[in-house]
Design an enzyme around this catalytic site. Structure first.
Site, mmCIF file in Angstrom:
data_model
loop_
_atom_site.group_PDB
_atom_site.id
_atom_site.type_symbol
_atom_site.label_atom_id
_atom_site.label_comp_id
_atom_site.label_asym_id
_atom_site.label_seq_id
_atom_site.Cartn_x
_atom_site.Cartn_y
_atom_site.Cartn_z
ATOM 1 N N ASP A 7 3.079 2.454 -2.485
ATOM 2 C CA ASP A 7 2.615 3.743 -2.985
ATOM 3 C C ASP A 7 1.102 3.847 -2.785
ATOM 4 O O ASP A 7 0.551 3.215 -1.880
ATOM 5 C CB ASP A 7 3.008 3.902 -4.461
ATOM 6 C CG ASP A 7 3.368 5.345 -4.813
ATOM 7 O OD1 ASP A 7 2.486 6.211 -4.682
ATOM 8 O OD2 ASP A 7 4.511 5.593 -5.234
ATOM 9 N N SER B 245 9.726 11.930 -6.103
ATOM 10 C CA SER B 245 8.864 10.762 -6.331
ATOM 11 C C SER B 245 8.965 10.275 -7.765
ATOM 12 O O SER B 245 8.789 9.085 -8.044
ATOM 13 C CB SER B 245 7.399 11.120 -6.043
ATOM 14 O OG SER B 245 7.129 11.102 -4.674
ATOM 15 N N HIS C 191 -0.692 9.065 -7.947
ATOM 16 C CA HIS C 191 0.741 9.006 -7.690
ATOM 17 C C HIS C 191 1.318 7.614 -7.933
ATOM 18 O O HIS C 191 2.357 7.458 -8.592
ATOM 19 C CB HIS C 191 0.990 9.447 -6.244
ATOM 20 C CG HIS C 191 2.423 9.640 -5.869
ATOM 21 N ND1 HIS C 191 3.213 8.618 -5.401
ATOM 22 C CD2 HIS C 191 3.207 10.741 -5.875
ATOM 23 C CE1 HIS C 191 4.418 9.081 -5.132
ATOM 24 N NE2 HIS C 191 4.445 10.366 -5.410
#
Length: 845
Positions: free
Chosen positions: A183, A621, A258
């Site tokens: 990620d 996600s 994220h």
């Protein structure tokens, strides 16, 4: 040395530019350099491992059909022999490059040794041609780009009363399991990743061999017993000259947000207070709060990421000894070639599965159109996004008694008192803002007249500039605060069509009206309530009043879950021609909408959460790490489970109904999605909505081994050379398997030509039990299953034979289901999907 790798490489690149190396701007196209992923025919370490094991036992590897692979995971500890082979492979890569490109300029970025045997290299097309001609080289692929695809969801999934008690409580849930996240990195200072939140010890698994990079952004001590590994991979990005070390961080630190969000969703600590914009939204917990986290940063805020870096991250994660790999990322385009399954990322993940690693990937946010799925292969567990039952409802009540629903995590106005509304465009300072076409967005308090606005509700325009990040809610709130407004009302500009807003935190009363149609209702009332001078047409009184109810307190809907419009849909495209694969995708759906989770202190992915410790995000996600964490719970309870056994436990126990007992609904359009819903099909939700508690007690398991996937790949027309290129293994005379016949917990038939017999084998991991079989046939087909009743002992196997016949000819997909009902309470569900159907010609017969 690892921590300085990115800096060293940047120096090399800059030196190359100063020496006039050919990178990407030369006029002669033959000298334009690019990053290529080169794979060799020699087997990687993970395949050498198995060959050595087989040779030492003087026997051939067994198929999963001949023995229970649940208890036979491939050994994963990295021995001295493994390292020896790995170093030898890397030296071999260097030798090939020196020999083929003797005296020429090139730059090797990575050696892939563990999962695939190959390397990433910066070369020109002429040099690519030379490499392709070498007998050792199997495949050369141009690097491609990839992109990124909770306080209440543990309760919604029933973890506190169901799954966690089975693992000894939340303080031991997932203990000893290592999850590797590919990620945007992680913020190691966040309390969700501290290792001192529990009284009992927190040992690092001895099998894990990863390291923690040390850089200025990620200093010594960033890792602990919770966050046990952290690396970053950016070589491909750096060679392109797009890596911004200041913004993207040449370290595992998360400059986006994220990666921090996904890691905490799966494995963040339990009971961490969520305080945003001064409001308390409960306490957060990951699905497996006791699991360990290893971070492999390969995506960045500025540009996303590239396959060469992602493959390097996957290779390292598997070599380090992670149990699960979580990828909330998808490719930016469908892979070219004879089948979507043959791309460097999916093939690296196939080797990871061979090594015993369970792989979870986000389905992608390209829904709701058919064949929009961005995760293709049967060895990857693909997760779509659904809404859970918590909603934050905000609304504005107008003086004419009309109530308009909106969004905004904001308090309401005092005691529902009605306040006068003033539009920003009617409160301009005549000396400064007469020509400012963006003044209505409330970004500059100096352009507005405080005497008109103070004590009133300020109306601002939400335009496309907010979507693009050129204007922000935070700046508008600051403007309103500077002018002593009572609150802020945002109306949607008519040019912003079909844009879906997440709830946005606001420190004082505010609301965003999310649709142009509702915004017209507000403006119609506001404009009709203005009093103007008959001669000058100047406003003499603002007559419109309203109150904001507020959206800080959560409400709960019984219609959840529902499939979100953006969640990518099947059927699974097998190739670039969009031919349908006989593989069900997505595999499952999980909570992905409005998810609270940890946020990086340097996170800039959402400007509205800058400087906050938590953020509310939506997307597949967010759904994937929910399943990642739940898979860790399964892996802890059943340590000998193969990846396919974990996948089976999740799929066969999935829920098929919402909280009302009705069918799970799926949103069908991007604009006004709740106005276009219909019952979800397996191409929307896979096997259904994840059921955390039931997945820990599945009763029966459908198992698959690496050799089964190889037989499937070899069964694709024309695939033999590609399989050899990627795996170093020859299809030869080995048995091939159609996708329909893979022992998956689903049946998908792209083209049913009159009739088909399909078999599935189940293994009983529970006590002795008697099962009854029931089914519903897809429209346009008949279905029969044998046997209809069977007894199966613990550890026993049972073959189920399914007969499917086309009763009408049709190109429209239809769906059915097979259910196995045990007398001890186990229920096993298999979705059946049939796309094209060709019936018998009854006239000729």
């Amino acid at each position: 040395m690892e921590g300085f790798y990115g800096v060293q490489l940047m120096v090399v690149i800059l030196l190359g530019f100063s020496l006039g190396w050919s990178w990407c701007q030369d006029e002669d196209y033959s000298n334009v350099s690019a990053v290529y992923i080169v794979t060799l025919k020699q087997a990687p370490v993970v395949h050498l491992n198995e060959e050595l094991i087989v040779k030492s036992k003087h026997q051939k590897p067994s198929s999963s059909r001949n023995k229970n692979r649940l208890d036979k995971p491939l050994p994963r500890n990295i021995s001295g022999t493994d390292r020896y082979h790995g170093h030898n492979i890397a030296r071999f890569h260097d030798a090939i490059l020196r020999k083929v490109l003797k005296g020429e300029k090139y730059l090797k970025l990575y050696s892939y040794r563990y999962l695939i045997n190959g390397f990433a290299v910066l070369v020109t097309p002429v040099q690519v041609a030379k490499l392709s001609m070498r007998k050792e080289v199997a495949n050369v692929i141009l690097d491609f780009s990839v992109r990124t695809a909770t306080t209440h969801t543990p309760q919604f999934l029933g973890l506190p009363q169901g799954a966690w008690p089975q693992e000894g409580g939340f303080d031991t849930a997932g203990e000893g399991i290592v999850i590797g996240f590919i990620d945007t990195g992680i913020d190691p200072t966040h309390p969700s990743f501290s290792d001192d939140v529990a009284e009992n010890t927190y040992p690092v698994p001895e099998r894990f061999s990863g390291i923690c990079e040390v850089t200025r952004d990620f200093p010594s001590g960033s890792c602990n017993r919770k966050l046990i590994g952290a690396r970053h991979f950016a070589a491909s990005a750096i060679t392109r000259g797009i890596f911004n070390a200041t913004q993207d961080y040449a370290s595992p630190f998360d400059g986006d947000g994220h990666g921090t969000h996904t890691a905490s969703t799966a494995a963040g600590n339990h009971g961490i207070p969520v305080v945003v914009a001064g409001h308390h939204f409960g306490n957060a917990s990951g699905m497996a709060p006791r699991s360990h986290i290893a971070v492999y940063k390969a995506l960045y805020k500025s540009f996303g990421g590239f396959a060469a870096d992602v493959v390097a991250a996957i290779d390292q994660a598997a070599q380090d000894g992670v149990d699960i790999i979580s990828l909330s990322i998808t490719p930016n385009r469908r892979p070219p070639g004879i089948a979507t399954f043959f791309n460097p990322i999916d093939m690296a993940l196939l080797s990871a599965v061979k090594a015993g690693v369970f792989v979870v990937q986000a389905a992608g946010n390209t829904g709701p159109s058919p064949k929009s799925i961005s995760s293709f292969s049967p060895w990857i567990y693909t997760v779509g996004a659904a809404a859970h039952d918590r909603v934050y409802s905000n609304s504005i009540i107008l003086g004419n008694n009309i109530t308009i629903a909106g969004v905004g995590l904001a308090p309401g106005t005092d005691n529902n008192t009605m306040y006068t509304m003033v539009s920003a465009i009617h409160a301009l300072n005549t000396t400064t803002a007469a020509d400012d076409m963006y003044a209505g967005e409330c970004q500059d308090s100096a352009s507005l007249n405080q005497d008109i606005i103070q004590g009133n509700l300020l109306i601002c325009s939400y335009s496309i500039r907010f979507v693009l990040g050129l204007s922000t809610i935070k700046q508008a709130l600051e403007t309103a605060n500077n002018l002593n407004a009572t609150g802020v009302v945002f109306y949607m500009d008519p040019f912003v069509i079909g844009y879906q807003l997440n709830p946005i935190p606001m420190e004082f009363p505010g609301i965003i009206i999310p649709t142009p149609d509702d915004s017209k209702i507000l403006l119609r009332y506001y404009n009709s309530s203005l009093e103007r001078d008959g001669d000058t047409n100047q406003i003499v009184k603002f007559g419109a009043v309203a109150c904001i109810t507020g959206g800080v307190t959560a409400n709960f809907s019984s219609s959840a879950p529902k499939i979100m419009y953006y969640s990518a849909r099947g059927p699974d495209p097998e190739d670039s021609f969009l031919d349908d694969a006989d593989i069900l995708k997505p595999n499952l759906v999980a909570p992905g909408n409005f998810i609270w989770a940890a946020w990086s202190s340097g996170g800039t992915d959402s400007v509205e959460f800058l400087g906050e410790n938590f953020a509310m995000m939506s997307g597949t996600s967010m759904a994937a790490p929910h399943v990642t964490g739940l898979a860790a719970l399964i892996k802890k309870k059943y340590p000998s489970f193969s990846p396919s056994a974990i996948a089976s436990a999740l799929s066969t126990t999935a829920s098929l109904s919402d909280r009302n007992g009705g069918p799970i609904m799926a949103q069908r359009t991007y604009a006004n999605p709740d106005m276009s819903q219909s019952p979800a099909t397996p191409f929307d939700m896979g096997s259904g909505f994840v059921n955390a508690t039931a997945a820990l007690n599945p009763g029966l398991i459908f198992d698959l081994a690496y050799n089964d996937y190889m037989s499937f790949l070899c069964g694709i027309n024309g695939s033999a050379p590609v399989v050899l290129n990627y795996t170093g293994q020859s299809c030869g005379m080995s048995t091939t398997t159609n996708g329909i016949d893979l022992n998956l917990p689903s049946i998908t038939i792209a083209k049913l030509n009159q009739s088909r017999m399909v078999q599935r084998t189940v293994i009983n991991i529970a006590g002795d039990e008697t099962y009854s079989v029931g089914w519903s046939a897809p429209y346009g087909a008949s279905l029969n299953v044998e046997p209809r009743h069977f007894f199966i002992a613990n550890g026993g196997r049972q073959v189920l034979t399914v007969y499917i016949n086309a009763t009408i000819s049709s190109t429209v997909a239809s769906f059915g289901r097979i259910g196995l009902f045990g007398n001890q309470g186990h229920v096993v569900n298999l979705p059946v999907s049939v796309i094209g159907k060709i019936a018998y010609n009854r006239t000729n017969s």
